[in-house]
Design a protein around this motif. Structure first.
Motif, PDB file in Angstrom:
ATOM      1  N   UNK A 158      -8.349  28.915  18.430  1.00  0.00           N
ATOM      2  CA  UNK A 158      -8.574  28.131  17.588  1.00  0.00           C
ATOM      3  C   UNK A 158      -7.953  27.564  16.709  1.00  0.00           C
ATOM      4  N   UNK A 159      -7.197  28.382  16.469  1.00  0.00           N
ATOM      5  CA  UNK A 159      -6.302  28.127  15.116  1.00  0.00           C
ATOM      6  C   UNK A 159      -5.393  26.801  15.061  1.00  0.00           C
ATOM      7  N   UNK A 160      -5.020  27.759  16.325  1.00  0.00           N
ATOM      8  CA  UNK A 160      -3.658  26.207  17.229  1.00  0.00           C
ATOM      9  C   UNK A 160      -4.319  25.039  17.553  1.00  0.00           C
ATOM     10  N   UNK A 218     -13.208  28.733  12.570  1.00  0.00           N
ATOM     11  CA  UNK A 218     -13.427  30.146  13.296  1.00  0.00           C
ATOM     12  C   UNK A 218     -13.892  31.026  12.257  1.00  0.00           C
ATOM     13  N   UNK A 219     -14.415  30.898  11.092  1.00  0.00           N
ATOM     14  CA  UNK A 219     -14.634  31.529   9.902  1.00  0.00           C
ATOM     15  C   UNK A 219     -13.238  32.990   9.217  1.00  0.00           C
ATOM     16  N   UNK A 220     -11.916  31.987   9.565  1.00  0.00           N
ATOM     17  CA  UNK A 220     -11.119  33.213   9.379  1.00  0.00           C
ATOM     18  C   UNK A 220     -11.403  33.303   7.395  1.00  0.00           C
ATOM     19  N   UNK A 221     -11.265  32.272   6.595  1.00  0.00           N
ATOM     20  CA  UNK A 221     -11.348  32.759   5.218  1.00  0.00           C
ATOM     21  C   UNK A 221     -12.569  32.935   4.389  1.00  0.00           C
ATOM     22  N   UNK A 222     -13.797  33.553   5.754  1.00  0.00           N
ATOM     23  CA  UNK A 222     -15.235  33.708   5.145  1.00  0.00           C
ATOM     24  C   UNK A 222     -15.198  34.816   3.822  1.00  0.00           C
ATOM     25  N   UNK A 223     -14.180  35.575   4.094  1.00  0.00           N
ATOM     26  CA  UNK A 223     -14.042  36.799   3.280  1.00  0.00           C
ATOM     27  C   UNK A 223     -13.333  36.350   1.695  1.00  0.00           C
ATOM     28  N   UNK A 224     -12.279  35.522   2.077  1.00  0.00           N
ATOM     29  CA  UNK A 224     -11.921  34.777   0.685  1.00  0.00           C
ATOM     30  C   UNK A 224     -12.938  34.280   0.038  1.00  0.00           C
ATOM     31  N   UNK A 282       0.643  -0.835  -0.318  1.00  0.00           N
ATOM     32  CA  UNK A 282      -0.009  -0.055  -0.015  1.00  0.00           C
ATOM     33  C   UNK A 282       0.489   1.142  -0.097  1.00  0.00           C
ATOM     34  N   UNK A 283       0.382   2.134  -0.865  1.00  0.00           N
ATOM     35  CA  UNK A 283       1.603   3.983  -1.203  1.00  0.00           C
ATOM     36  C   UNK A 283       0.839   4.449  -0.010  1.00  0.00           C
ATOM     37  N   UNK A 284       1.946   4.565   0.678  1.00  0.00           N
ATOM     38  CA  UNK A 284       1.677   5.614   1.698  1.00  0.00           C
ATOM     39  C   UNK A 284       1.375   7.166   1.233  1.00  0.00           C
ATOM     40  N   UNK A 285       0.267   7.472   2.550  1.00  0.00           N
ATOM     41  CA  UNK A 285      -1.063   8.121   2.154  1.00  0.00           C
ATOM     42  C   UNK A 285       0.481   9.982   2.388  1.00  0.00           C
ATOM     43  N   UNK A 286       0.036  11.330   1.599  1.00  0.00           N
ATOM     44  CA  UNK A 286       0.473  12.145   2.568  1.00  0.00           C
ATOM     45  C   UNK A 286       0.048  13.341   2.078  1.00  0.00           C
ATOM     46  N   UNK A 287      -0.201  13.934   3.138  1.00  0.00           N
ATOM     47  CA  UNK A 287      -1.334  15.620   3.244  1.00  0.00           C
ATOM     48  C   UNK A 287      -0.121  17.040   2.746  1.00  0.00           C
ATOM     49  N   UNK A 288      -0.261  17.755   2.425  1.00  0.00           N
ATOM     50  CA  UNK A 288       0.717  19.183   2.429  1.00  0.00           C
ATOM     51  C   UNK A 288      -0.072  19.663   3.137  1.00  0.00           C
ATOM     52  N   UNK A 289       0.661  20.406   4.333  1.00  0.00           N
ATOM     53  CA  UNK A 289      -0.349  21.464   5.199  1.00  0.00           C
ATOM     54  C   UNK A 289       0.035  22.793   5.168  1.00  0.00           C
ATOM     55  N   UNK A 290      -0.776  24.011   4.102  1.00  0.00           N
ATOM     56  CA  UNK A 290       0.098  24.811   4.304  1.00  0.00           C
ATOM     57  C   UNK A 290      -0.357  25.578   5.410  1.00  0.00           C
ATOM     58  N   UNK A 291       0.200  26.721   6.213  1.00  0.00           N
ATOM     59  CA  UNK A 291      -0.325  27.788   7.131  1.00  0.00           C
ATOM     60  C   UNK A 291       0.886  28.084   7.817  1.00  0.00           C
ATOM     61  N   UNK A 292       0.499  28.869   8.739  1.00  0.00           N
ATOM     62  CA  UNK A 292       0.949  30.028   9.521  1.00  0.00           C
ATOM     63  C   UNK A 292       2.540  29.944   9.636  1.00  0.00           C
ATOM     64  N   UNK A 293       3.244  30.580   9.843  1.00  0.00           N
ATOM     65  CA  UNK A 293       4.799  30.494  11.092  1.00  0.00           C
ATOM     66  C   UNK A 293       3.637  31.086  12.054  1.00  0.00           C
ATOM     67  N   UNK A 294       3.388  31.890  12.166  1.00  0.00           N
ATOM     68  CA  UNK A 294       2.402  32.458  13.319  1.00  0.00           C
ATOM     69  C   UNK A 294       1.114  31.848  13.979  1.00  0.00           C
ATOM     70  N   UNK A 295       1.152  32.222  14.994  1.00  0.00           N
ATOM     71  CA  UNK A 295       0.094  31.426  15.520  1.00  0.00           C
ATOM     72  C   UNK A 295      -1.168  32.196  15.097  1.00  0.00           C
ATOM     73  N   UNK A 296      -1.360  33.402  15.272  1.00  0.00           N
ATOM     74  CA  UNK A 296      -2.438  34.055  14.819  1.00  0.00           C
ATOM     75  C   UNK A 296      -3.041  33.937  16.551  1.00  0.00           C
ATOM     76  N   UNK A 297      -4.228  34.776  16.290  1.00  0.00           N
ATOM     77  CA  UNK A 297      -4.317  35.897  17.319  1.00  0.00           C
ATOM     78  C   UNK A 297      -5.689  35.157  18.145  1.00  0.00           C
ATOM     79  N   UNK A 298      -6.576  33.928  17.171  1.00  0.00           N
ATOM     80  CA  UNK A 298      -7.297  33.260  17.748  1.00  0.00           C
ATOM     81  C   UNK A 298      -6.625  32.037  18.073  1.00  0.00           C
TER      82      UNK A 298
END
Length: 179
Positions: free
Chosen positions: A19-21, A138-144, A1-17
């Motif tokens: 919930x993000x972390x 927490x709706x971070x991307x609602x405006x996007x 079985x082939x290894x499954x991999x997910x790339x995660x793109x995110x901030x190098x900061x934790x943000x103000x909420x």
């Protein structure tokens, strides 16, 4: 079985909420539980560090890809399974895309949006056809999401953006899209 991999793109900061972390850590735990390898930016700060540490704490595998330019900036992670140091940001993104089966985008700044839109563009151009998940903590991307809908409605996209980008509010829902 082939290894499954997910790339995660995110901030190098934790943000103000907090919930993000919390969601970054929850995503990492879920990945480790399901034996899904994390491919990420190689840093040990912010949400990047949170998701990587969570995968490692759960006994999972983590592959980091960091450009030389960011070694000090993002504090390269010294305790992950594998770290690739590459020459530049373009090489980083290409390697991350090549190494993954799917991408999940958590909250982040300019770099995170750059990675998101490059993946969307590459999907549209059929350079690859990997699922892209937007974790809308927490709706971070609602405006996007509203802006993407406007781009579609005003005729600037070749196809409905919702065919290329799936939006979920929880780490569990994001992981479920992988299967």
């Amino acid at each position: 079985m082939q290894e499954k991999r997910i790339a995660v793109f995110c901030g190098s900061k934790s943000g103000s909420d907090p919930l993000f972390e919390q969601d970054a850590k929850a995503l990492g735990r879920l990945m480790a539980e399901r034996n899904i390898t994390l491919v990420y930016g190689g840093g040990n700060k912010g949400l990047m560090g949170a998701v990587a540490n969570s995968v490692m704490e759960g006994g999972g595998k983590v592959i980091g890809v960091i450009p030389e330019l960011l070694l000090a900036w993002e504090h390269q992670h010294e305790s992950i399974t594998e770290l690739h140091v590459v020459s530049d940001m373009h090489t980083r993104k290409k390697m991350m895309y090549d190494l993954c089966d799917m991408a999940v985008v958590l909250p982040g700044g300019n770099g995170t949006l750059d990675e998101l839109f490059e993946m969307l563009t590459w999907n549209t151009l059929q350079i690859h056809n990997k699922k892209i998940i937007l974790l809308n903590t927490a709706g971070f991307y609602d405006t996007l999401v509203t802006h993407l809908q406007a781009m579609w409605q005003k005729g600037f996209l070749y196809e409905n953006w919702q065919e290329r980008l799936l939006v979920y509010d929880t780490p569990a829902a994001a992981i479920s899209a992988f299967y």
